[in-house]
Design a protein around this motif. Structure first.
Motif, PDB file in Angstrom:
ATOM      1  N   SER A 228     -31.729  58.765 -48.329  1.00 60.14           N
ATOM      2  CA  SER A 228     -31.620  58.875 -49.789  1.00 60.14           C
ATOM      3  C   SER A 228     -30.173  59.031 -50.235  1.00 60.14           C
ATOM      4  O   SER A 228     -29.913  59.226 -51.428  1.00 60.14           O
ATOM      5  N   LYS A 229     -29.248  58.968 -49.250  1.00 62.31           N
ATOM      6  CA  LYS A 229     -27.816  59.118 -49.527  1.00 62.31           C
ATOM      7  C   LYS A 229     -27.513  60.446 -50.212  1.00 62.31           C
ATOM      8  O   LYS A 229     -26.674  60.535 -51.113  1.00 62.31           O
ATOM      9  N   GLN A 230     -28.241  61.480 -49.790  1.00 56.85           N
ATOM     10  CA  GLN A 230     -28.026  62.834 -50.285  1.00 56.85           C
ATOM     11  C   GLN A 230     -27.484  63.685 -49.136  1.00 56.85           C
ATOM     12  O   GLN A 230     -28.048  63.694 -48.043  1.00 56.85           O
ATOM     13  N   ALA A 231     -26.404  64.398 -49.377  1.00 54.33           N
ATOM     14  CA  ALA A 231     -25.793  65.203 -48.323  1.00 54.33           C
ATOM     15  C   ALA A 231     -26.443  66.581 -48.244  1.00 54.33           C
ATOM     16  O   ALA A 231     -26.830  67.160 -49.260  1.00 54.33           O
ATOM     17  N   ILE A 232     -26.573  67.077 -47.027  1.00 50.43           N
ATOM     18  CA  ILE A 232     -26.943  68.479 -46.822  1.00 50.43           C
ATOM     19  C   ILE A 232     -25.639  69.258 -46.732  1.00 50.43           C
ATOM     20  O   ILE A 232     -24.780  68.959 -45.899  1.00 50.43           O
ATOM     21  N   THR A 233     -25.472  70.230 -47.595  1.00 48.91           N
ATOM     22  CA  THR A 233     -24.222  70.980 -47.673  1.00 48.91           C
ATOM     23  C   THR A 233     -24.502  72.477 -47.579  1.00 48.91           C
ATOM     24  O   THR A 233     -25.656  72.920 -47.593  1.00 48.91           O
ATOM     25  N   SER A 234     -23.428  73.233 -47.528  1.00 45.90           N
ATOM     26  CA  SER A 234     -23.574  74.690 -47.524  1.00 45.90           C
ATOM     27  C   SER A 234     -24.198  75.184 -48.822  1.00 45.90           C
ATOM     28  O   SER A 234     -24.807  76.256 -48.864  1.00 45.90           O
ATOM     29  N   ASP A 235     -24.069  74.393 -49.886  1.00 41.56           N
ATOM     30  CA  ASP A 235     -24.613  74.801 -51.183  1.00 41.56           C
ATOM     31  C   ASP A 235     -26.122  74.617 -51.273  1.00 41.56           C
ATOM     32  O   ASP A 235     -26.797  75.370 -51.981  1.00 41.56           O
ATOM     33  N   ASN A 236     -26.665  73.606 -50.582  1.00 39.95           N
ATOM     34  CA  ASN A 236     -28.111  73.362 -50.722  1.00 39.95           C
ATOM     35  C   ASN A 236     -28.908  73.631 -49.454  1.00 39.95           C
ATOM     36  O   ASN A 236     -30.129  73.477 -49.439  1.00 39.95           O
ATOM     37  N   ALA A 237     -28.232  74.027 -48.376  1.00 36.04           N
ATOM     38  CA  ALA A 237     -28.933  74.223 -47.102  1.00 36.04           C
ATOM     39  C   ALA A 237     -30.012  75.295 -47.208  1.00 36.04           C
ATOM     40  O   ALA A 237     -31.130  75.124 -46.697  1.00 36.04           O
ATOM     41  N   ALA A 238     -29.700  76.405 -47.875  1.00 34.07           N
ATOM     42  CA  ALA A 238     -30.680  77.496 -47.984  1.00 34.07           C
ATOM     43  C   ALA A 238     -31.897  77.054 -48.792  1.00 34.07           C
ATOM     44  O   ALA A 238     -33.045  77.350 -48.427  1.00 34.07           O
ATOM     45  N   LEU A 239     -31.667  76.335 -49.890  1.00 31.74           N
ATOM     46  CA  LEU A 239     -32.774  75.863 -50.721  1.00 31.74           C
ATOM     47  C   LEU A 239     -33.649  74.888 -49.942  1.00 31.74           C
ATOM     48  O   LEU A 239     -34.888  74.978 -49.969  1.00 31.74           O
ATOM     49  N   LEU A 240     -33.021  73.959 -49.253  1.00 37.36           N
ATOM     50  CA  LEU A 240     -33.790  72.981 -48.482  1.00 37.36           C
ATOM     51  C   LEU A 240     -34.596  73.663 -47.382  1.00 37.36           C
ATOM     52  O   LEU A 240     -35.755  73.304 -47.135  1.00 37.36           O
ATOM     53  N   SER A 241     -33.998  74.646 -46.730  1.00 40.79           N
ATOM     54  CA  SER A 241     -34.709  75.364 -45.671  1.00 40.79           C
ATOM     55  C   SER A 241     -35.918  76.099 -46.237  1.00 40.79           C
ATOM     56  O   SER A 241     -36.989  76.133 -45.615  1.00 40.79           O
ATOM     57  N   MET A 242     -35.753  76.681 -47.420  1.00 41.70           N
ATOM     58  CA  MET A 242     -36.867  77.382 -48.050  1.00 41.70           C
ATOM     59  C   MET A 242     -37.987  76.404 -48.415  1.00 41.70           C
ATOM     60  O   MET A 242     -39.170  76.667 -48.163  1.00 41.70           O
ATOM     61  N   LEU A 243     -37.619  75.263 -48.971  1.00 44.96           N
ATOM     62  CA  LEU A 243     -38.628  74.274 -49.361  1.00 44.96           C
ATOM     63  C   LEU A 243     -39.379  73.737 -48.149  1.00 44.96           C
ATOM     64  O   LEU A 243     -40.581  73.435 -48.243  1.00 44.96           O
ATOM     65  N   MET A 244     -38.697  73.633 -47.021  1.00 48.11           N
ATOM     66  CA  MET A 244     -39.358  73.105 -45.831  1.00 48.11           C
ATOM     67  C   MET A 244     -40.435  74.046 -45.314  1.00 48.11           C
ATOM     68  O   MET A 244     -41.242  73.664 -44.464  1.00 48.11           O
ATOM     69  N   GLY A 245     -40.466  75.254 -45.825  1.00 51.40           N
ATOM     70  CA  GLY A 245     -41.559  76.157 -45.482  1.00 51.40           C
ATOM     71  C   GLY A 245     -42.875  75.742 -46.112  1.00 51.40           C
ATOM     72  O   GLY A 245     -43.939  76.260 -45.746  1.00 51.40           O
ATOM     73  N   LEU A 246     -42.820  74.791 -47.056  1.00 52.35           N
ATOM     74  CA  LEU A 246     -44.026  74.338 -47.752  1.00 52.35           C
ATOM     75  C   LEU A 246     -44.695  73.154 -47.067  1.00 52.35           C
ATOM     76  O   LEU A 246     -45.780  72.742 -47.485  1.00 52.35           O
ATOM     77  N   VAL A 247     -44.045  72.581 -46.063  1.00 52.42           N
ATOM     78  CA  VAL A 247     -44.624  71.417 -45.379  1.00 52.42           C
ATOM     79  C   VAL A 247     -45.286  71.870 -44.082  1.00 52.42           C
ATOM     80  O   VAL A 247     -45.050  72.983 -43.605  1.00 52.42           O
ATOM     81  N   PRO A 248     -46.120  71.034 -43.481  1.00 54.22           N
ATOM     82  CA  PRO A 248     -46.745  71.387 -42.196  1.00 54.22           C
ATOM     83  C   PRO A 248     -45.699  71.630 -41.114  1.00 54.22           C
ATOM     84  O   PRO A 248     -44.514  71.322 -41.286  1.00 54.22           O
ATOM     85  N   ASN A 249     -46.132  72.147 -39.993  1.00 55.06           N
ATOM     86  CA  ASN A 249     -45.202  72.479 -38.912  1.00 55.06           C
ATOM     87  C   ASN A 249     -44.495  71.256 -38.340  1.00 55.06           C
ATOM     88  O   ASN A 249     -43.355  71.354 -37.893  1.00 55.06           O
ATOM     89  N   SER A 250     -45.174  70.128 -38.330  1.00 56.67           N
ATOM     90  CA  SER A 250     -44.569  68.885 -37.841  1.00 56.67           C
ATOM     91  C   SER A 250     -44.736  67.807 -38.907  1.00 56.67           C
ATOM     92  O   SER A 250     -45.548  66.886 -38.763  1.00 56.67           O
ATOM     93  N   PRO A 251     -43.983  67.897 -39.983  1.00 55.50           N
ATOM     94  CA  PRO A 251     -44.183  66.971 -41.104  1.00 55.50           C
ATOM     95  C   PRO A 251     -43.649  65.579 -40.799  1.00 55.50           C
ATOM     96  O   PRO A 251     -42.731  65.407 -39.989  1.00 55.50           O
TER      97      PRO A 251
END
Length: 505
Positions: A228-251
């Protein structure tokens, strides 16, 4: 410490394998005469020579002891500097590669040792009941004894062996292990994470991501963000990690894409640039052409939408992809041109049976939309009937009765081929008539006229000449060895081909 000097240049190395790597790979020493290279170890001179054109060294001693000394050096210096084996990810890449250089050199014993040394080693091996000295197997055993792994490399968390250093670094970073900064810095300037390890690239620059997610979630997250040409940065890493708690264990990547889209992290796919420009769909030459264009466009749209619905239900495409492709299918319906429909209608009007049979005289599922258009416009049923009835219907479509059909069917293969060539000549000539060519005498001719004149002048062959990545075509006179250029975009190439084919037949 090994000291190496030549041509006013001096280098220091901690191990002999580093010396050999330099002699083999460094361009600055490649052309230097071996006699001009000085190599010492603790003030003792080491002979530099060439074997098969490659710079190498010669030292006294047995092949086995000398080879093991190579491993002793990297063992004490880099792999077990404090008598405890380091993990692969704790060792810098250039040092890890020394072990695999040794494995490579084990397959070139005469690069490392003289023929006399190898002869002696083989004799000793024969006394022990072996066929000869096998340096590769010797190193396999030594590596396993010292470091706990063989050539295939240490075992990863996924219980698979791997000798690639970057793989171990990637897995260690993902697990949040304390990878030395020097190791990380090495990879920040390399492209080793650009293939199957692209998911690990954010780990090099974003410490907050290390150890934040299990690998089964990190890989699809990094994949979706990269595509998606979106970078993972220090600014959004925590948010992305939190959101990934909403998906199955092996999404899947689809599940991750859907989540990030629903949460506003990802935007809808934009329309391709081509769809931002209008398309000239042309005009129908008759009512049947309009019916056929509509039927084909409807069929293409409906089939594509059905495929997308099925793919979405099976979870093989994301919501974003489903929305975009559905939109494109609807837009394509309105962008469907009349070109094929007009060509088909012309074939009906001119009773071009080869053309019509090639499209319509096929099983029910083939070219179904065209058959449906024939049924709608002319009332002739071509679907759900026997092959003979379908063929009769096609001739009926062209206005031919049973007797005319029988006559056409009785034509010889050569006659049909001649008609086919004539049709192709006519079509190619029609296209070539649209272009203009200035002849050598200054006359302005149509492309067709120019081809006819050129062939009449003795140019009887088409030749192709490669120029870089492109191919140039020309009409050639084999007697006078002359050539004149042909072009695909002005119709002269196609017309020259069919004109020569017609002459040959």
């Amino acid at each position: 410490m090994y000291q190496l000097s030549f041509s006013g240049s001096a280098h220091s190395f901690r191990t002999m394998l580093e010396v050999l790597r330099f002699l083999r790979d460094d361009a600055s020493v490649a052309a230097v005469d071996a006699t001009e290279i000085a190599l010492t170890f603790v003030s003792h001179s080491v002979s530099v020579t060439r074997y098969n054109g490659k710079l190498t060294v010669r030292r006294p001693g047995t092949a086995t002891s000398l080879f093991l000394s190579l491993i002793d050096e990297i063992d004490a210096t880099y792999f077990r500097p404090s008598f405890a084996a380091l993990e692969a990810w704790q060792i810098r890449r250039e040092h890890w590669q020394l072990l695999y250089l040794a494995f490579d050199l084990a397959r070139e014993p005469l690069y490392l040792f003289s023929s006399d040394q190898m002869a002696q080693a083989n004799e000793e091996a024969a006394k022990g009941g072996r066929r000869g000295l096998d340096l590769f197997e010797l190193l396999q055993d030594e590596s396993e004894r010292r470091f706990g792994f063989r050539y295939s490399g240490p075992i990863l968390d996924n219980r698979q062996s791997n000798g690639r250093h970057e793989v171990h670094v990637a897995y260690a970073l993902a697990a949040g292990k304390p990878v030395p900064q020097a190791v990380i810095d090495d990879y920040a300037s390399l492209s080793k994470f650009d293939s199957d390890l692209q998911w690990a690239k954010p780990l090099l620059a974003v410490p907050e991501l290390r150890g934040a997610l299990p690998l089964a979630k990190l890989v699809p997250l990094a994949t979706v963000m990269r595509h998606s040409k979106q970078a993972i940065t220090s600014d959004n890493a925590a948010l992305l990690s939190m959101l990934m708690g909403l998906v199955p264990n092996s999404p899947t990547t689809v599940e991750v894409d859907d989540l990030l889209y629903a949460k506003g992290i990802l935007e809808a796919h934009p329309l391709p640039e081509a769809y931002l420009k209008p398309v000239d769909v042309g005009l129908p030459t008759c009512q049947f052409a309009e019916v056929l264009r509509r039927t084909l466009a409807d069929s293409a749209r409906d089939n594509r939408l059905a495929e997308l619905e099925k793919a979405r239900k099976s979870g093989s495409i994301s919501a974003r992809r489903f929305q975009l492709d559905s939109q494109l299918a609807i837009l394509d319906h309105g962008r469907h041109t009349h070109t094929f429909a007009n060509e088909f209608a012309k074939a009906v009007q001119t009773a071009d049976m080869s053309y019509l049979l090639g499209i319509l005289d096929r099983p029910d599922d083939a070219n179904r939309a065209s058959k449906q258009a024939v049924r709608e416009m002319f009332g002739i049923k071509l679907i759900g009937v026997r092959a003979a009835a379908r063929r009769r219907g096609i001739f009926q479509l062209a206005g031919m009765d049973a007797a005319q059909q029988a006559e056409w069917e009785a034509l010889s293969v050569s006659q049909r081929e001649a008609r086919r060539v004539a049709r192709e000549v006519a079509r190619a000539r029609e296209a070539a008539e649209m272009s203009r060519v200035r002849a050598e005498d200054g006359a302005v001719l149509t492309g067709a006229e120019w081809v006819d004149r050129t062939i009449a002048d003795g140019f009887s062959q088409i030749v192709s000449l490669r120029q870089g990545t492109s191919v140039r075509y020309a009409l050639a006179d084999p007697v006078r060895q002359l050539q004149v250029s042909l072009r695909a975009n002005d119709g002269t190439l196609a017309y020259a081909r069919v004109a020569l084919e017609q002459r040959a037949s």
